[in-house]
Scaffold this motif. Sequence first.
Motif, mmCIF file in Angstrom:
data_model
loop_
_atom_site.group_PDB
_atom_site.id
_atom_site.type_symbol
_atom_site.label_atom_id
_atom_site.label_comp_id
_atom_site.label_asym_id
_atom_site.label_seq_id
_atom_site.Cartn_x
_atom_site.Cartn_y
_atom_site.Cartn_z
ATOM 1 N N GLN A 136 -4.414 -28.701 -19.610
ATOM 2 C CA GLN A 136 -5.915 -28.923 -19.588
ATOM 3 C C GLN A 136 -6.422 -28.279 -18.180
ATOM 4 O O GLN A 136 -7.239 -28.984 -17.513
ATOM 5 C CB GLN A 136 -6.464 -30.316 -19.806
ATOM 6 C CG GLN A 136 -5.563 -31.096 -20.741
ATOM 7 C CD GLN A 136 -5.825 -30.469 -22.344
ATOM 8 O OE1 GLN A 136 -6.732 -29.581 -22.399
ATOM 9 N NE2 GLN A 136 -5.084 -30.982 -23.288
ATOM 10 N N PRO A 140 -9.287 -22.496 -17.126
ATOM 11 C CA PRO A 140 -8.311 -22.451 -18.029
ATOM 12 C C PRO A 140 -8.511 -20.774 -18.291
ATOM 13 O O PRO A 140 -9.428 -20.248 -19.051
ATOM 14 C CB PRO A 140 -8.852 -23.166 -19.198
ATOM 15 C CG PRO A 140 -10.210 -23.387 -18.895
ATOM 16 C CD PRO A 140 -10.466 -23.308 -17.469
ATOM 17 N N VAL A 143 -9.416 -19.935 -22.021
ATOM 18 C CA VAL A 143 -10.886 -20.080 -22.140
ATOM 19 C C VAL A 143 -11.357 -18.597 -21.978
ATOM 20 O O VAL A 143 -12.319 -18.171 -22.670
ATOM 21 C CB VAL A 143 -11.409 -21.128 -21.864
ATOM 22 C CG1 VAL A 143 -13.009 -21.195 -22.046
ATOM 23 C CG2 VAL A 143 -10.831 -22.526 -22.390
ATOM 24 N N THR A 151 -12.477 -21.127 -28.082
ATOM 25 C CA THR A 151 -11.739 -22.172 -27.307
ATOM 26 C C THR A 151 -12.598 -22.497 -26.071
ATOM 27 O O THR A 151 -13.308 -21.496 -25.459
ATOM 28 C CB THR A 151 -10.296 -21.799 -27.066
ATOM 29 O OG1 THR A 151 -9.624 -22.744 -26.409
ATOM 30 C CG2 THR A 151 -10.260 -20.608 -26.080
ATOM 31 N N TYR A 152 -12.751 -23.813 -25.644
ATOM 32 C CA TYR A 152 -13.507 -23.981 -24.649
ATOM 33 C C TYR A 152 -13.446 -25.355 -24.070
ATOM 34 O O TYR A 152 -12.246 -26.102 -24.367
ATOM 35 C CB TYR A 152 -15.038 -24.295 -25.193
ATOM 36 C CG TYR A 152 -15.092 -25.337 -26.399
ATOM 37 C CD1 TYR A 152 -14.674 -25.063 -27.520
ATOM 38 C CD2 TYR A 152 -15.420 -26.463 -26.211
ATOM 39 C CE1 TYR A 152 -14.567 -25.949 -28.890
ATOM 40 C CE2 TYR A 152 -15.429 -27.577 -27.005
ATOM 41 C CZ TYR A 152 -14.785 -27.362 -28.475
ATOM 42 O OH TYR A 152 -14.879 -28.158 -29.286
ATOM 43 N N GLN A 153 -13.868 -25.872 -22.892
ATOM 44 C CA GLN A 153 -13.412 -26.691 -21.948
ATOM 45 C C GLN A 153 -14.691 -27.941 -22.484
ATOM 46 O O GLN A 153 -15.721 -27.715 -22.176
ATOM 47 C CB GLN A 153 -13.630 -26.470 -20.695
ATOM 48 C CG GLN A 153 -12.872 -27.491 -19.709
ATOM 49 C CD GLN A 153 -13.061 -26.851 -18.208
ATOM 50 O OE1 GLN A 153 -13.776 -26.381 -17.901
ATOM 51 N NE2 GLN A 153 -11.790 -26.995 -17.526
ATOM 52 N N VAL A 159 -9.469 -28.819 -23.104
ATOM 53 C CA VAL A 159 -9.836 -27.732 -23.596
ATOM 54 C C VAL A 159 -9.288 -27.784 -25.261
ATOM 55 O O VAL A 159 -8.358 -28.265 -25.488
ATOM 56 C CB VAL A 159 -8.659 -26.587 -23.109
ATOM 57 C CG1 VAL A 159 -8.773 -25.274 -23.885
ATOM 58 C CG2 VAL A 159 -9.268 -26.327 -21.715
ATOM 59 N N CYS A 172 -5.406 -15.649 -26.136
ATOM 60 C CA CYS A 172 -5.124 -17.008 -25.374
ATOM 61 C C CYS A 172 -3.889 -17.193 -25.193
ATOM 62 O O CYS A 172 -3.116 -17.971 -24.427
ATOM 63 C CB CYS A 172 -5.994 -18.287 -26.062
ATOM 64 S SG CYS A 172 -5.660 -18.435 -27.878
ATOM 65 N N ASN A 194 -4.021 -31.204 -27.228
ATOM 66 C CA ASN A 194 -5.592 -31.548 -26.583
ATOM 67 C C ASN A 194 -5.652 -32.883 -26.290
ATOM 68 O O ASN A 194 -6.765 -33.581 -26.344
ATOM 69 C CB ASN A 194 -6.426 -31.305 -27.859
ATOM 70 C CG ASN A 194 -6.424 -32.032 -29.128
ATOM 71 O OD1 ASN A 194 -5.663 -32.914 -29.134
ATOM 72 N ND2 ASN A 194 -6.991 -31.767 -30.205
ATOM 73 N N TYR B 40 -16.654 -20.983 -19.258
ATOM 74 C CA TYR B 40 -15.657 -21.537 -20.186
ATOM 75 C C TYR B 40 -16.571 -22.457 -21.168
ATOM 76 O O TYR B 40 -16.208 -23.327 -21.872
ATOM 77 C CB TYR B 40 -15.099 -22.753 -19.238
ATOM 78 C CG TYR B 40 -14.272 -22.260 -18.108
ATOM 79 C CD1 TYR B 40 -13.362 -21.293 -18.468
ATOM 80 C CD2 TYR B 40 -14.523 -22.275 -16.804
ATOM 81 C CE1 TYR B 40 -12.419 -20.346 -17.518
ATOM 82 C CE2 TYR B 40 -13.927 -21.853 -15.798
ATOM 83 C CZ TYR B 40 -13.021 -21.004 -16.142
ATOM 84 O OH TYR B 40 -12.037 -20.447 -15.095
ATOM 85 N N HIS B 43 -19.039 -22.301 -27.181
ATOM 86 C CA HIS B 43 -18.565 -22.974 -28.343
ATOM 87 C C HIS B 43 -19.755 -23.370 -29.192
ATOM 88 O O HIS B 43 -20.540 -23.564 -28.899
ATOM 89 C CB HIS B 43 -17.675 -24.070 -27.917
ATOM 90 C CG HIS B 43 -18.423 -25.470 -27.241
ATOM 91 N ND1 HIS B 43 -18.843 -25.378 -26.175
ATOM 92 C CD2 HIS B 43 -18.281 -26.660 -27.639
ATOM 93 C CE1 HIS B 43 -19.489 -26.694 -25.895
ATOM 94 N NE2 HIS B 43 -19.282 -27.367 -27.006
#
Lengths: 261, 156
Positions: A136, A140, A143, A151-153, A159, A172, A194, B40, B43
Motif C-alpha cells: 500500500q 504507488p 497507480v 486503480t487509485y489510492q 490502493v 500495473c 487491499n 493517484y 477513480h
Amino acid sequence: MITRRDFLKYTLKGAAGLAVPVAALEIAAPGKLFAGKYDPSGVRWVFLVDTLKCVGCGLCVKACKLENEIPYDANVTRTWVERYVLTKDGRVSADTPKGARDGFLTEKVELGQGKYRDIKKEEIEKAFFVPKLCNQCQNPPCVQVCPVGATYQTPDGVVLIDRKWCIGCGYCIMACPYGVRFFHPVYHVAEKCNFCYHRITKGMNTACVDACPFGARKIGNMKDPNDPVAKIIASERVGVLKEEYGTKPQVYYIGLSKEVR
Amino acid sequence: MSNHVLRPLFVVAVLVFLGLLARHFIVPKDFGIGRTGYMYGWHRKSNVEDWKAVKVKYRTAEYCKDCHSDKIDLIMTSPHAIINCENCHGPAVDHPDDPPKLPIDRSRELCLRCHFPLPYPTSGRGKIRGINPELHNPGQACSTCHNPHKPELSIQ
C-alpha cells in the motif's frame, strides 16, 4: 498567402499554447484546492510483520484466499509466505510452494521446474519465514501507470482496483516492484491485497491478522499516536522492502534480513 | 475560407462532438480525481463503497463464543489457545443459517502446518514440537488421540 511576420507570430503563439499544461485550463476554486490537502478521516493504514514470530504455517494465506474469494486451487494469492534457508556454504535458497497456502510440509526447498534442494540440519546457518502482501505504497507505481484510472489510492492510504473500470492491460502488474499484483482468474482484471478493506473499515482486523496464531501480522493506523502498531513503527527498529525504489511502502518488517527481496 | 478547408473542418468538428457525446454517456458521473490529486486520484468514487460491501467470512472467536463457549473455555487452557476457531473449522460466514454445519478440517496436513519439524534455529518454527509424519502413527487422524482443543495426552 501568409506573410513571414504572420508565420512567426502563429508559430510563437502555438508554441506558447502547447506549453500550457492541461491542468492549468481547469478553473481552480481555492476552497477545493485547500480541501485537497485536508484529510478528514485521520487514518493511514499500515501493516507490521514480525518475521521473528512467523513459523510458516500459512494459515494467513488460507484465510486470505477464502475471505477474498481468490480461487483456492489457482496458483495466485493476495498474500504469501516465503521461506529463506541460508546454508554455511553461503548459498540462499528461497521458496513459497503455492504461496505457502498449505504451509511448508517438507524440509526440501523448491527450486522450480520440479527440482528440490534437500538441506541437512547441520548445513543451515539461518532459516526464517517472511510473509508478503501489498505494501500500500504512499507513492504507488501501479497507480501511476494505470491508463484508465481503474486503480487509485483512497484517502486512508489503501490502493484499490475498480473491477468494472479495469481493462486488464496488465501495466500495473508489471509496474509493481513487489510482484503483489496478478490477474484474477474469474474476473480477468488486476487483483491484489487491499488490507481487507471491507473488514478494516468496519473496525475489524484483516483476515490474515485474525488467522495468524503467533501475532506475526498486525494492522494499525499511522495517524493515531496511541495506536500500538504506530508506536512500534515509530520507536522500534523496523525495515521496509526495496526502499531504493522510492515507493514509500507501508508494510514494515521486524527482523528483516538482507537476503529478503 | 474556401470549401476544401471548411468541409474537412466540419467533419473534424462532428467527430469531436460525437467523441464528447460518447464520453458523456460512457464515463460515470462520479469519475474524478478525488482527494489525492492528478497522479493517484483518478477513480470512480462509488468503487470505494463496492469494496466496503464485500461480505465478511471470517467472523473470529467473538462470533463463535456465544454458542460454543464450552469449546472456547477448553481451548483457552491449552497451548492451542492462540489458534482462532475458523483456522480449523473454516470461515463461519452466516453459520448457523448459512452454512448450517461447518466442515472441520481433520487432515494431518492441517496439524503439520506447525508440527512438521523444520530445524530452523533462527525462527520460532524450530521451537515448536514436531512429529515425523512417516513414523508417528501414519495414516491416522491426529484427533484420534489428541483433542485439538486440549492436545496434551497425559491430561485426557
